[in-house]
Design a protein around this motif. Structure first.
Motif, PDB file in Angstrom:
ATOM      1  N   GLY A  89     -13.448  -6.254   3.365  1.00 57.36           N
ATOM      2  CA  GLY A  89     -13.527  -5.392   4.560  1.00 57.36           C
ATOM      3  C   GLY A  89     -13.648  -3.958   4.088  1.00 57.36           C
ATOM      4  N   SER A  90     -14.881  -3.403   4.127  1.00 53.48           N
ATOM      5  CA  SER A  90     -15.129  -2.089   3.511  1.00 53.48           C
ATOM      6  C   SER A  90     -15.307  -1.007   4.560  1.00 53.48           C
ATOM      7  N   GLY A  91     -14.429  -1.015   5.557  1.00 52.91           N
ATOM      8  CA  GLY A  91     -14.410   0.060   6.550  1.00 52.91           C
ATOM      9  C   GLY A  91     -13.719   1.285   5.988  1.00 52.91           C
ATOM     10  N   VAL A  92     -13.260   2.165   6.880  1.00 52.08           N
ATOM     11  CA  VAL A  92     -12.662   3.423   6.424  1.00 52.08           C
ATOM     12  C   VAL A  92     -11.386   3.200   5.621  1.00 52.08           C
ATOM     13  N   ILE A  93     -10.586   2.199   6.008  1.00 55.82           N
ATOM     14  CA  ILE A  93      -9.322   1.962   5.290  1.00 55.82           C
ATOM     15  C   ILE A  93      -9.594   1.281   3.943  1.00 55.82           C
ATOM     16  N   GLY A  94     -10.373   0.185   3.983  1.00 59.28           N
ATOM     17  CA  GLY A  94     -10.670  -0.527   2.745  1.00 59.28           C
ATOM     18  C   GLY A  94     -11.343   0.378   1.722  1.00 59.28           C
ATOM     19  N   THR A  95     -12.313   1.165   2.180  1.00 62.03           N
ATOM     20  CA  THR A  95     -13.040   2.039   1.242  1.00 62.03           C
ATOM     21  C   THR A  95     -12.145   3.181   0.738  1.00 62.03           C
ATOM     22  N   SER A  96     -11.248   3.675   1.591  1.00 60.22           N
ATOM     23  CA  SER A  96     -10.334   4.729   1.124  1.00 60.22           C
ATOM     24  C   SER A  96      -9.410   4.196   0.027  1.00 60.22           C
ATOM     25  N   ILE A  97      -8.914   2.983   0.210  1.00 61.16           N
ATOM     26  CA  ILE A  97      -8.086   2.361  -0.837  1.00 61.16           C
ATOM     27  C   ILE A  97      -8.916   2.212  -2.113  1.00 61.16           C
ATOM     28  N   ALA A  98     -10.147   1.747  -1.950  1.00 57.14           N
ATOM     29  CA  ALA A  98     -11.025   1.566  -3.116  1.00 57.14           C
ATOM     30  C   ALA A  98     -11.237   2.879  -3.861  1.00 57.14           C
ATOM     31  N   LEU A  99     -11.472   3.964  -3.118  1.00 60.95           N
ATOM     32  CA  LEU A  99     -11.701   5.272  -3.759  1.00 60.95           C
ATOM     33  C   LEU A  99     -10.473   5.732  -4.536  1.00 60.95           C
TER      34      LEU A  99
END
Lengths: 296, 296
Positions: A13-23
């Motif tokens: 799930g690469s929405g705003v939360i998933g992508t922020s964690i990834a960054l």
């Protein structure tokens, strides 16, 4: 850079939360694999430097983060565990008790699932709205099952720390009761306040000050996602709202009657509002949030 | 520095608002005389560089600003006009129609009184909380009487401009209806939301995020002053609150019953909350307020 022993994390799930964690993880040198039901979203997250697409045959991740809407978490978790995607699984959904109950019913392995909820978000959605520092200084609830080995909780707590957040371990039911009070009910109150301005004319808008701006900020957010969240925590949210309605009913009575006792109750509400606000502000110094009063 | 034709202004009431106006005027080179029922407060404002104490025999001011609580404005205005303290008089009270009606009844000279209301404030009170830029970019309502000569309105509008604010001329009744919607009712809603945290324990507070911080910020403010404001605008505030309560009652029904139609109404409330919030945000670009979304 945080000295992490995490080597590889997968984000489902690469929405705003998933992508922020990834960054945040990428910034700490952690390998990140991304997936989403929408391939374009993964491509956007990749463009943000959030990691690489999850591929069949990738080695298992240390932690798999499920960053999909609340009502989809159990299905995604079951599938991820079936595929053996990682050592430990966590999620970021805003509700916990119902997801935990449904995960048990669905036959998920509760010993490798550490339910989580970062108390941060953005009004904007999608990977392009992601920020590596979205969770810095914010609380991040973790609600481990009794069957969870301490080592598994530790791995997820480490992920939380890499994101700059503060892990708060508490039972799922307590989390939901508190989330209703600090997040879900306030969201609906802000929506009710904002809704009155949906058709506001220019004269009304010409007098809008910073007070209303701040009071309604959380009224944004995808209605479908929020309907999902609210239905998952319906009883606890209704209870908080009923209490707010009681206070406002009493205030209306005071304003309509100007009866002495009712006006005294109005003054008491304002004083308790002050006290509650003081408690809310006091809760923040540890997170280095500016305590100096902003303007109304 | 704003090229002002204002030469001398007197401020009656040297709290946070009066002193902030004084600081903005001093910055533009305007002579400022200060008074307050409490001499210590004047001394503090003077220490802030806000001007000098008003002395008997001082020449009349171009503008006299009455910066006292709403229920005292008429008495202070009548006395100031009797003493011939200035050419034009204005006030900063958060309500207008009742003050105008009472000023007429009390025999104030309505041709030299331009009722005003700067849409800005601070949670902190007293002269030490004053800031010269408190009104920068904010709306400042002016509700001139039909009998007011344009030159008098112009003098007060000039004071508003020196403070960096944007004058918005509108009738007193319209001001009060709008102030109820954008300021007074939201204050009570924030108080009702905050009151629930007056006895909150550490576990609850550990999960407080920025959303609740912002939603409750306006719940501060002196209960006595706010009781005064709310009673002066009781009918309009009650009407807005009744509308908010109706929305929340419907939301509780949806959450308690999970009935399909009620849940659809909940989704509709969230969507209208989005729309209203969009209107509120759109109202700000002219005032150069950052439109980029902050975090929840």
């Amino acid at each position: 850079m945080y000295p992490s022993t995490l080597h590889r994390v997968s984000i489902l799930g690469s929405g705003v939360i998933g992508t922020s964690i990834a960054l945040a993880l990428r910034r700490a040198g952690v390998l990140v694999s991304l997936s989403d039901r929408d391939e374009d979203v993964v491509a956007k997250a990749e463009l943000m430097g959030a990691g690489e697409p999850l591929r069949p045959g990738d080695p298992p991740a240390d932690v798999v983060v499920i960053a999909t809407p609340p009502s989809t978490v159990v299905r995604v978790l079951l599938d991820a565990q079936d595929r053996g995607l990682g050592t430990v699984y966590t999620d970021v959904a805003s509700t916990k008790a119902r997801i935990v109950a449904e995960a048990e019913l669905a036959g998920c392995d509760m010993s490798t699932y550490v339910p989580g909820h970062p108390m941060a978000g953005r009004e904007l959605s999608g990977p392009f709205a992601a920020r590596a520092d979205l969770f810095a200084g914010r609380p991040w609830a973790l609600c481990p099952h009794l069957a969870t080995p301490p080592g598994h909780l530790h791995l997820v707590a480490e992920l939380v720390a890499v994101c700059g957040a503060e892990p708060e371990v508490l039972p799922a039911a307590a989390h939901d009761r508190i989330a209703a009070a600090v997040s879900h009910a306030p969201h609906l109150v802000a929506a009710a306040l904002s809704a009155g301005f949906a058709g506001a004319d220019e004269t009304v808008l010409s007098l809008v000050g910073k007070g209303l701006q701040d009071a309604t900020r959380i009224a944004t957010g995808d209605p479908a996602l929020w309907c999902d969240i609210l239905q998952q925590n319906a009883g606890a949210v209704a209870k908080v709202l009923e209490s707010v309605v009681r206070e406002l009913d009493d205030a209306v009575l005071a304003l309509r009657t100007m009866d002495r006792a009712a006006v005294a109750a109005l003054a008491d509400l304002l004083a308790r509002g002050n006290q509650g606000r003081d408690r809310i502000v006091e809760s923040w110094p540890a997170r280095r949030v500016e305590k100096t009063a902003a303007r109304t």
